[in-house]
Design a protein around this motif. Structure first.
Motif, mmCIF file in Angstrom:
data_model
loop_
_atom_site.group_PDB
_atom_site.id
_atom_site.type_symbol
_atom_site.label_atom_id
_atom_site.label_comp_id
_atom_site.label_asym_id
_atom_site.label_seq_id
_atom_site.Cartn_x
_atom_site.Cartn_y
_atom_site.Cartn_z
ATOM 1 N N PHE A 266 0.877 -1.168 0.000
ATOM 2 C CA PHE A 266 0.000 0.000 0.000
ATOM 3 C C PHE A 266 0.910 1.212 0.000
ATOM 4 N N VAL A 267 1.069 1.847 -1.143
ATOM 5 C CA VAL A 267 2.108 2.861 -1.319
ATOM 6 C C VAL A 267 1.703 4.188 -0.699
ATOM 7 N N SER A 268 2.688 4.959 -0.293
ATOM 8 C CA SER A 268 2.455 6.295 0.243
ATOM 9 C C SER A 268 2.068 7.235 -0.890
ATOM 10 N N PRO A 269 1.423 8.363 -0.580
ATOM 11 C CA PRO A 269 1.096 9.339 -1.633
ATOM 12 C C PRO A 269 2.340 9.814 -2.396
ATOM 13 N N GLU A 270 3.452 9.957 -1.693
ATOM 14 C CA GLU A 270 4.669 10.417 -2.347
ATOM 15 C C GLU A 270 5.174 9.389 -3.352
ATOM 16 N N ASP A 271 5.187 8.118 -2.958
ATOM 17 C CA ASP A 271 5.619 7.069 -3.880
ATOM 18 C C ASP A 271 4.667 6.961 -5.060
ATOM 19 N N LEU A 272 3.386 7.110 -4.819
ATOM 20 C CA LEU A 272 2.430 7.027 -5.910
ATOM 21 C C LEU A 272 2.655 8.162 -6.907
ATOM 22 N N ASP A 273 2.937 9.362 -6.414
ATOM 23 C CA ASP A 273 3.231 10.478 -7.324
ATOM 24 C C ASP A 273 4.426 10.146 -8.216
ATOM 25 N N ARG A 274 5.461 9.506 -7.647
ATOM 26 C CA ARG A 274 6.638 9.143 -8.443
ATOM 27 C C ARG A 274 6.280 8.116 -9.507
ATOM 28 N N PHE A 275 5.471 7.112 -9.143
ATOM 29 C CA PHE A 275 5.073 6.098 -10.121
ATOM 30 C C PHE A 275 4.220 6.723 -11.223
ATOM 31 N N MET A 276 3.311 7.605 -10.841
ATOM 32 C CA MET A 276 2.478 8.257 -11.847
ATOM 33 C C MET A 276 3.337 9.085 -12.801
ATOM 34 N N ALA A 277 4.319 9.805 -12.255
ATOM 35 C CA ALA A 277 5.200 10.600 -13.109
ATOM 36 C C ALA A 277 6.013 9.707 -14.040
ATOM 37 N N ALA A 278 6.430 8.545 -13.536
ATOM 38 C CA ALA A 278 7.285 7.659 -14.321
ATOM 39 C C ALA A 278 6.525 6.920 -15.415
ATOM 40 N N ALA A 279 5.219 6.729 -15.252
ATOM 41 C CA ALA A 279 4.453 5.912 -16.191
ATOM 42 C C ALA A 279 4.350 6.578 -17.559
ATOM 43 N N ASP A 280 4.442 5.761 -18.607
ATOM 44 C CA ASP A 280 4.190 6.241 -19.966
ATOM 45 C C ASP A 280 2.718 6.067 -20.324
ATOM 46 N N ILE A 281 2.157 4.929 -19.938
ATOM 47 C CA ILE A 281 0.749 4.636 -20.237
ATOM 48 C C ILE A 281 0.109 4.024 -18.999
ATOM 49 N N TYR A 282 -1.091 4.482 -18.699
ATOM 50 C CA TYR A 282 -1.837 3.937 -17.569
ATOM 51 C C TYR A 282 -2.930 3.016 -18.106
ATOM 52 N N LEU A 283 -3.024 1.814 -17.553
ATOM 53 C CA LEU A 283 -4.004 0.817 -18.002
ATOM 54 C C LEU A 283 -5.082 0.623 -16.943
ATOM 55 N N THR A 284 -6.355 0.688 -17.358
ATOM 56 C CA THR A 284 -7.468 0.266 -16.493
ATOM 57 C C THR A 284 -8.341 -0.703 -17.291
ATOM 58 N N PRO A 285 -8.024 -1.990 -17.217
ATOM 59 C CA PRO A 285 -8.736 -2.987 -18.037
ATOM 60 C C PRO A 285 -9.973 -3.563 -17.360
ATOM 61 N N TYR A 286 -10.699 -2.745 -16.578
ATOM 62 C CA TYR A 286 -11.826 -3.240 -15.795
ATOM 63 C C TYR A 286 -12.907 -3.848 -16.699
ATOM 64 N N PRO A 287 -13.417 -5.026 -16.352
ATOM 65 C CA PRO A 287 -14.418 -5.674 -17.208
ATOM 66 C C PRO A 287 -15.850 -5.199 -16.985
ATOM 67 N N ASN A 288 -16.126 -4.553 -15.836
ATOM 68 C CA ASN A 288 -17.501 -4.190 -15.494
ATOM 69 C C ASN A 288 -17.834 -2.790 -16.010
ATOM 70 N N GLU A 289 -18.729 -2.712 -16.963
ATOM 71 C CA GLU A 289 -19.103 -1.431 -17.548
ATOM 72 C C GLU A 289 -19.734 -0.492 -16.530
ATOM 73 N N ALA A 290 -20.387 -1.061 -15.506
ATOM 74 C CA ALA A 290 -21.203 -0.251 -14.594
ATOM 75 C C ALA A 290 -20.390 0.449 -13.510
ATOM 76 N N GLN A 291 -19.091 0.542 -13.644
ATOM 77 C CA GLN A 291 -18.294 1.264 -12.652
ATOM 78 C C GLN A 291 -18.444 2.756 -12.897
ATOM 79 N N ILE A 292 -19.030 3.436 -11.916
ATOM 80 C CA ILE A 292 -19.388 4.835 -12.109
ATOM 81 C C ILE A 292 -18.239 5.777 -11.806
ATOM 82 N N THR A 293 -17.258 5.295 -11.032
ATOM 83 C CA THR A 293 -16.115 6.153 -10.713
ATOM 84 C C THR A 293 -14.884 5.306 -10.446
ATOM 85 N N SER A 294 -13.743 5.876 -10.754
ATOM 86 C CA SER A 294 -12.456 5.237 -10.475
ATOM 87 C C SER A 294 -11.480 6.314 -10.036
ATOM 88 N N GLY A 295 -11.091 6.275 -8.765
ATOM 89 C CA GLY A 295 -10.136 7.245 -8.261
ATOM 90 C C GLY A 295 -8.772 7.104 -8.900
#
Length: 750
Positions: A266-295
């Protein structure tokens, strides 16, 4: 905009490891910073007995599985008097079917409620629909994070659009770019980094992204897919790391285990910011269409990442107009194709990233907090004051005996029912046959419309009472099996008192001479045992029976003396137990409470100016006060623990017999004093049966006269036993009789 002095938040809270906890923390922090003149605090929903090491802003802890905890937190909130309560709603974080325990809190709390809906189902099951309908009714405003959520609320749940605020999921304000430095810090320098973040569990579709990796690696040999986040704690508790191990085995099977990195924490907010900055592409392959929100999607989008996602509802809105790429759910080939095309077209990828970052500025937490404060300012209180409560529900026009007949046979009335079917296994009891005989007498003597079969039923119940009396010891037996075998030679004092009450009433009210003679015969044999009783309720039931008997035979000096003696015993209890803040006869309020006051009122009415009449009225007024909810409706003492002095009051299981006792006692007070307030209190108690209660649900069956066995925290007890059904029918018969005898007085409280 309305000034808010105190703002309370309810939801999971850090350091609990779940998305709702993180959201509540981030929202609290943003609102607290954006409203420096307000005092804000948190009630944290916990999933473990010891809770967590919460930060100082958490003032209250709510145990998600304990119904009583919800009511305690509501009482604390009412004491703190926040201007608004902001509730984070997700079915899974609250206890009960579909999280229904939350409703107990919402029914109690006085502050206006603004509810953030993290899940909105277009096709809810029965429990989910019931919870949603009540949640919507109890909320002053509803916050959704996408326009699709607002549309579902309007089309599926019939919510007025003016009640809905569309406010995006908040995100931190991070600068654009910085990928090279972040990759170097994390050890991914020289890699094309794909990222999925969040608590791991089935339903995320990660297996499809893993199956896409062989084709991606073939084009981009330095590509790695980082799956960042711990396995969901609830999943670990149920089955350990089986799901994660299955994904690792899939990566091995696909030959890409060196390119799929599982970062299980469970990463800290600081570590998550670094991973987000480092990412080239973000994948969300969720199968359920009815997801109304994703943080996680909102955070990646606002960080300026190129996103490849399946078309669940939140992604469809957020990634429209070229802000991301949508692929069919479960299609690994489509994922690999779109990822490879983006990596092969850096200009398109750069434009996509910049658009996402620019659009995301409207989602940063300060902007979101401002929108929430606007919603809070529009929220209005949902609770009407107790003063001024008045019934708006008409009385049922007649007492229906279909269910009473269904529960009866040639021997008597059965005690219990399974739903609306008699339960033969539990047999019969004297208590309920005494109540049944009283109902027949009430219907036969007060101008209440009575079914033709009342006399036949009265004969059956009186025969049971006569058979229950044991001449050998002068006591009534109570319990009889379906095979007509008595289970004891001596029943309880209370059952003896109820039998005397019914027989004494028969002496004064029946129009059948044979019934009157039998009532008098058994009453006279059984009354002597009462002098040795110790139960205050048995004394009270017997006093009510003597009071009725003396209407028919006023010259019986022995019974006058016994009535006075029993009243004196109650007065001794009053002087011993009552205090300024506890106007009662015992150190606990338990069952059939109002009968004690009723007995003193009835007996005291024979002696104008007597102290017993004064105490009866005073104790009944106090009981009425503490059994009136803040919203103005009747709330009886619950049988699940009762109400000990200086202890916690049991709010549930609320029993029909308590409402009936209040109806009878208040009508007795009305007849003695002629004060309309007592008729109003009787009607308040009776409305409990009709839906004037904590759940807003009627307990009676209008077609048969059956009545549910009680009110529980989130539902009715659907069984329709004899005691409950008779409580309703007796109450209705008394209310109709009062209406018939004084229609003008009834109009004063309509």
């Amino acid at each position: 905009m309305k000034t808010l002095s105190r703002i309370a938040f309810l939801g999971g809270y850090v350091p609990r490891k779940c998305g709702i906890a993180t959201f509540t923390h981030d929202l609290f922090s943003a609102v607290n910073a954006g409203s420096p003149g307000s005092e804000a605090w948190v009630a944290a929903v916990t999933d473990q007995a010891d809770g967590y090491n919460y930060p100082p802003e958490v003032r209250l802890k709510l145990d998600e599985g304990d119904p009583d905890s919800y009511r305690r937190v509501a009482r604390h909130l009412n004491f703190s008097r926040p201007d608004v309560l902001c509730v984070q709603h997700e079915f899974g974080i609250y206890g009960g079917p579909a999280g229904s325990h939350l409703l107990a809190l919402l029914k109690e709390v006085n502050a206006p409620v603004v509810t953030t809906l993290h899940t909105i189902l277009a096709k809810p099951d029965i429990d989910q629909r019931r919870v949603m309908d009540e949640l919507i009714r109890r909320s002053s405003r509803l916050v959704v994070m996408a326009g699709r959520g607002a549309k579902i609320l309007q089309e599926v749940y019939g919510v007025d659009s003016q009640k809905i605020d569309v406010i995006p999921h908040g995100i931190p304000d991070v600068p654009f770019g910085g990928g090279k430095e972040a990759k170097k810090e994390l050890g991914y320098e020289g890699n094309r980094l794909l990222l999925t973040f969040g608590l791991l569990g089935p339903g995320k579709g990660i297996e499809h992204a893993i199956r896409a990796m062989p084709a991606i690696v073939e084009q981009e040999p330095n590509a790695v897919y980082v799956i960042l986040g711990a396995t969901h704690p609830h999943l670990v508790a149920r089955e350990g790391e089986r799901y994660r191990l299955g994904l690792e085995a899939l990566a091995e099977e696909c030959g890409v285990s060196d390119h799929v990195i599982f970062d299980n924490r469970f990463v800290s907010p600081e570590d998550l910011d670094r991973f987000m900055a480092a990412a080239d592409i973000y994948l969300t392959p969720y199968p359920n269409e009815a997801q109304i929100t994703s943080g996680t999607l909102a955070r990646a989008f606002g960080a300026g990442k190129a996103v490849v996602s399946t078309p669940y509802w939140h992604a469809q809105e957020l990634l429209a107009d070229g802000a991301g790429v949508l692929v069919p759910a479960g299609d690994a080939d489509a994922i690999s194709r779109e990822v490879c095309q983006l990596m092969g077209d850096p200009e398109r990828m750069e434009a996509m990233c910049r658009k996402a970052h620019q659009d995301g500025r409207a989602m940063i937490w300060p902007a979101v907090a401002e929108r929430y404060l606007e919603s809070f300012a529009k929220a209005e209180s949902k609770v009407a004051p107790a003063v001024g409560y008045s019934s708006r529900m008409p009385l049922p026009p007649v007492v229906r005996l279909e269910h009473v007949e269904r529960m009866s046979d040639g021997t008597g009335i059965f005690q219990h029912a399974t739903y609306n079917v008699p339960n033969f296994h539990e047999g019969y009891c004297t208590d309920d046959n005494a109540r049944s005989f009283l109902l027949c007498l009430q219907l036969d003597s007060h101008g209440v419309p009575a079914p033709e079969n009342v006399e036949r039923l009265a004969t059956t119940y009186l025969a049971f009472l006569a058979a229950a009396f044991n001449p050998a010891n002068g006591r009534f037996r109570n319990f009889m099996t379906h095979g007509r075998a008595w289970l004891e030679e001596t029943g309880s004092e209370d059952s003896h008192g109820r039998a005397l009450w019914a027989l004494g009433t028969g002496c004064s009210r029946t129009r059948n001479d044979g019934h009157r003679m039998l009532c008098m015969h058994v009453f006279q044999q059984a009354i002597g045992a009462v002098e040795g009783f110790t139960s205050p309720r048995a004394w009270s039931f017997a006093m009510l029976g003597i009071h009725e008997y003396l209407k028919a035979f006023p010259g019986d000096l022995g019974l006058h003396r016994l009535l006075q003696s029993l009243g004196q015993r109650l007065m001794v209890l009053w002087k011993r137990s009552s205090r300024r803040d506890w106007r009662w006869f015992e150190d606990i309020l338990s069952y059939d409470n109002a009968r004690i006051a009723q007995a003193l009122i009835a007996s005291g009415s024979r002696m104008p100016g007597s102290e017993s009449l004064k105490v009866g009225l005073e104790s009944l007024a106090w009981l009425a006060e503490i059994q009136t909810a803040s919203a103005g409706h009747f709330r009886p003492i619950g049988s699940d623990g009762f109400y000990p002095r200086k202890g916690e009051r049991a709010e549930y299981d609320q029993q029909p017999v308590e409402a009936q006792a209040m109806v009878s006692a208040c009508l007795e007070a009305w007849r003695v004093t002629s004060r309309p307030m007592w008729l109003k209190e009787a009607r308040r108690a009776f409305d409990w049966f009709l839906g004037g209660n904590d759940l807003g649900l009627p307990l009676f069956d209008a077609a048969t006269g059956g009545c549910c066995d009680g009110l529980q925290p989130t539902r009715l007890n659907a069984n329709q036993g004899a005691e409950s059904s008779l409580a309703f029918s007796l109450s209705l018969a008394e209310m109709l009789a009062a209406e018939a005898s004084s229609a003008e007085t009834v109009k004063q409280i309509a």
